[in-house]
Design a protein around this motif. Structure first.
Motif, PDB file in Angstrom:
ATOM      1  N   GLU A  11      75.531  55.650  53.255  1.00 32.61           N
ATOM      2  CA  GLU A  11      75.498  56.070  54.653  1.00 32.61           C
ATOM      3  C   GLU A  11      74.639  55.163  55.532  1.00 32.61           C
ATOM      4  N   ALA A  12      73.557  54.639  54.971  1.00 27.88           N
ATOM      5  CA  ALA A  12      72.543  53.960  55.771  1.00 27.88           C
ATOM      6  C   ALA A  12      73.038  52.726  56.524  1.00 27.88           C
ATOM      7  N   PRO A  13      73.891  51.870  55.952  1.00 28.16           N
ATOM      8  CA  PRO A  13      74.291  50.674  56.699  1.00 28.16           C
ATOM      9  C   PRO A  13      74.918  50.968  58.058  1.00 28.16           C
ATOM     10  N   ARG A  14      75.717  52.029  58.138  1.00 31.00           N
ATOM     11  CA  ARG A  14      76.365  52.378  59.404  1.00 31.00           C
ATOM     12  C   ARG A  14      75.634  53.486  60.158  1.00 31.00           C
ATOM     13  N   ILE A  33      66.359  45.814  63.012  1.00 29.79           N
ATOM     14  CA  ILE A  33      65.870  46.014  61.654  1.00 29.79           C
ATOM     15  C   ILE A  33      66.106  47.472  61.286  1.00 29.79           C
ATOM     16  N   VAL A  34      66.847  47.714  60.219  1.00 32.72           N
ATOM     17  CA  VAL A  34      67.098  49.069  59.734  1.00 32.72           C
ATOM     18  C   VAL A  34      66.391  49.223  58.396  1.00 32.72           C
ATOM     19  N   GLY A  35      65.520  50.237  58.296  1.00 31.84           N
ATOM     20  CA  GLY A  35      64.818  50.519  57.052  1.00 31.84           C
ATOM     21  C   GLY A  35      65.249  51.862  56.496  1.00 31.84           C
ATOM     22  N   LYS A  36      65.688  51.881  55.252  1.00 33.67           N
ATOM     23  CA  LYS A  36      66.097  53.124  54.575  1.00 33.67           C
ATOM     24  C   LYS A  36      64.936  53.609  53.705  1.00 33.67           C
ATOM     25  N   GLU A  37      64.512  54.858  53.922  1.00 36.17           N
ATOM     26  CA  GLU A  37      63.419  55.414  53.112  1.00 36.17           C
ATOM     27  C   GLU A  37      63.449  56.930  53.186  1.00 36.17           C
ATOM     28  N   GLY A  40      76.724  57.772  67.313  1.00 29.41           N
ATOM     29  CA  GLY A  40      78.055  57.579  66.743  1.00 29.41           C
ATOM     30  C   GLY A  40      78.078  56.592  65.600  1.00 29.41           C
ATOM     31  N   GLY A  41      76.912  55.969  65.310  1.00 30.73           N
ATOM     32  CA  GLY A  41      76.844  55.000  64.225  1.00 30.73           C
ATOM     33  C   GLY A  41      77.082  53.588  64.715  1.00 30.73           C
ATOM     34  N   ILE A  42      76.985  52.635  63.808  1.00 29.94           N
ATOM     35  CA  ILE A  42      77.173  51.223  64.144  1.00 29.94           C
ATOM     36  C   ILE A  42      78.144  50.606  63.143  1.00 29.94           C
ATOM     37  N   GLU A  43      78.716  49.512  63.533  1.00 30.21           N
ATOM     38  CA  GLU A  43      79.534  48.735  62.618  1.00 30.21           C
ATOM     39  C   GLU A  43      78.616  47.966  61.681  1.00 30.21           C
ATOM     40  N   ALA A  44      78.881  48.063  60.381  1.00 31.65           N
ATOM     41  CA  ALA A  44      78.078  47.290  59.431  1.00 31.65           C
ATOM     42  C   ALA A  44      78.323  45.810  59.670  1.00 31.65           C
ATOM     43  N   GLY A  45      77.318  45.026  59.473  1.00 27.36           N
ATOM     44  CA  GLY A  45      77.422  43.588  59.658  1.00 27.36           C
ATOM     45  C   GLY A  45      76.028  42.982  59.685  1.00 27.36           C
ATOM     46  N   TYR A  46      75.363  42.965  58.544  1.00 29.82           N
ATOM     47  CA  TYR A  46      73.978  42.524  58.479  1.00 29.82           C
ATOM     48  C   TYR A  46      73.892  41.079  57.998  1.00 29.82           C
ATOM     49  N   ASP A  47      73.041  40.326  58.666  1.00 29.26           N
ATOM     50  CA  ASP A  47      72.805  38.938  58.259  1.00 29.26           C
ATOM     51  C   ASP A  47      71.981  38.867  56.985  1.00 29.26           C
ATOM     52  N   LEU A  69      68.871  44.762  57.084  1.00 29.13           N
ATOM     53  CA  LEU A  69      68.804  46.080  56.457  1.00 29.13           C
ATOM     54  C   LEU A  69      67.876  45.994  55.256  1.00 29.13           C
ATOM     55  N   ASP A  70      66.818  46.784  55.271  1.00 27.10           N
ATOM     56  CA  ASP A  70      65.942  46.917  54.107  1.00 27.10           C
ATOM     57  C   ASP A  70      66.324  48.211  53.407  1.00 27.10           C
ATOM     58  N   ALA A  71      67.048  48.090  52.310  1.00 32.37           N
ATOM     59  CA  ALA A  71      67.634  49.249  51.647  1.00 32.37           C
ATOM     60  C   ALA A  71      66.678  49.805  50.588  1.00 32.37           C
ATOM     61  N   GLY A  72      65.531  50.237  51.056  1.00 27.88           N
ATOM     62  CA  GLY A  72      64.470  50.721  50.183  1.00 27.88           C
ATOM     63  C   GLY A  72      63.157  50.234  50.748  1.00 27.88           C
TER      64      GLY A  72
END
Length: 385
Positions: free
Chosen positions: A121-124, A83-87, A203-210, A55-58
């Motif tokens: 909100e973004a992680p899930r 890879i999840v990118g929040k922007e 429906g979203g995902i379960e959080a669990g990022y390496d 997760l890239d939170a920014g």
């Protein structure tokens, strides 16, 4: 000109303009230094099936993320990725997506997700309940096998994303807010069978990022409790067993801050160091005993990056272009608000101030500071969802 920021958060907000940002990233090596520091954590990551989750939170324009992806491929060349990118900025999203075709070519086993959701909100990939009905969710399956194939399909997608990524301004803070929550999911068609366990659903995902990346995730002057509560708490809770959150922010104690204090002697933009932030994070996350807050030595925490010098100017004199680049970088890093920045530029006060510091040091550099939050390994590994 005012000698200190106003107390009105809307009036004093820092304007992260495209021109200032582009000048900063092209005249310093900050993005490469940050990517290298995050990459140093990869040796401590042990992804579990069905794949590596980041997760890239920014994400910004993905300058850091795409450099990190090269390191990820070197370290995990045969492991599927999510890879999840929040922007929230559509300008950054456009730039980020334009960098992805080569990444899909080098590492075909990748699911790339971009979202405009908030930190909580973004992680899930799940908006708050009252906004769930507004969610725009697009799944884009990329046909072909060349970077040109992927680039054309991504370019065709951009007008649609511009509609999804509309923003409005908060009347309280002046920060941009999404009009509607949005998610776009991209992956290669010829890898769909392999990647299906990693492809998220509406429906979203379960959080669990390496790995969670938080590079410059908050404004420097944001109150400590809010920095931690709004940003770090939801990101830390999203870590998988053995996961690592790498956060990086500006530190000061460098010629860049000296330039700012030549104009505003009392300026103190970097009020919360890693020790204060981690102490507050430990307090707010006391109910999660698996989280660990390492005390890094300065050798691992402090990062130094440079302003690129013009070779001819360095040899002969400090030219105007170098002065402008140094001033822009110093003001950008210190997040000087628009009214004071405009006043300093209009008066010309910034020119002699910047020259004095450049002559004193012969070069300009800046310090960032990194810190970690990790989750201890649980006895059982994560399984496929």
């Amino acid at each position: 000109m005012p000698d200190r920021p106003t107390d009105d958060p809307a009036a004093a907000r820092f304007f992260d303009t495209r021109a200032a940002y582009m000048m900063f990233v092209t005249t310093t090596n900050e993005k490469a230094v940050v990517a290298d520091r995050i990459g140093a954590e990869l040796a401590r990551i042990e992804p579990q099936p069905p794949g590596l989750r980041v997760l890239d939170a920014g994400m910004g324009d993905a300058s850091v993320l795409t450099q990190l992806m090269r390191r990820l491929h070197e370290r995990f060349p045969h492991i599927p990725w999510l890879i999840v990118g929040k922007e929230i900025s559509i300008e950054d999203v456009r730039q980020a997506l334009a960098r992805l075709p080569d990444r899909f070519l080098e590492h075909p086993e990748m699911v790339m997700v971009v979202t405009n959701m908030y930190f909580r909100e973004a992680p899930r990939l799940t908006p708050v309940e009252k906004r769930a009905a507004d969610l725009s969710w697009r799944e884009v399956v990329l046909a072909g096998s060349t970077s040109h194939d992927f680039a054309e399909q991504i370019r065709d997608l951009l007008p649609t994303l511009a509609e999804d990524w509309q923003v409005q301004t908060s009347p309280v803070t002046g920060n941009p807010l999404y009009v509607r929550p949005a998610v776009v999911v991209l992956y290669r068609q010829d890898r769909e069978f392999l990647l299906r366990p990693l492809v998220p659903s509406p429906g979203g995902i379960e959080a669990g990022y390496d790995l969670v990346v938080a590079s410059q995730p908050y404004r420097a002057r944001t109150p400590l409790e809010r920095k931690v509560g709004m940003v770090l708490v939801p990101l830390a809770r999203a870590l998988a067993s053995g996961g690592r959150l790498v956060a990086i922010h500006a530190h000061g104690n460098d010629p860049g801050l000296e330039i700012i204090r030549e104009v505003w002697p009392e300026e103190d933009p970097f009020r919360h160091g890693r020790a204060q932030i981690l102490a507050e994070a430990q307090r707010q996350l006391a109910d999660d005993p698996e989280l660990v807050f390492p005390d890094l030595p300065d050798s691992e925490a402090l990062l130094r990056y440079q302003l690129h010098a013009m070779p001819s100017e360095a040899a002969e004199h400090i030219g105007t272009s170098s002065v402008l680049a140094a001033w822009n970088a110093a003001a950008y890093v210190a997040q000087i608000d628009e009214p004071r920045l405009s006043a300093a530029m209009a008066s010309g006060a910034y020119l002699p101030a910047t020259r004095r510091v450049m002559e004193r040091h012969g070069e300009i550099w800046f310090n960032d500071e990194a810190y970690l939050i990790t989750r201890s390994h649980r006895p059982t590994a994560r399984t496929s969802e």
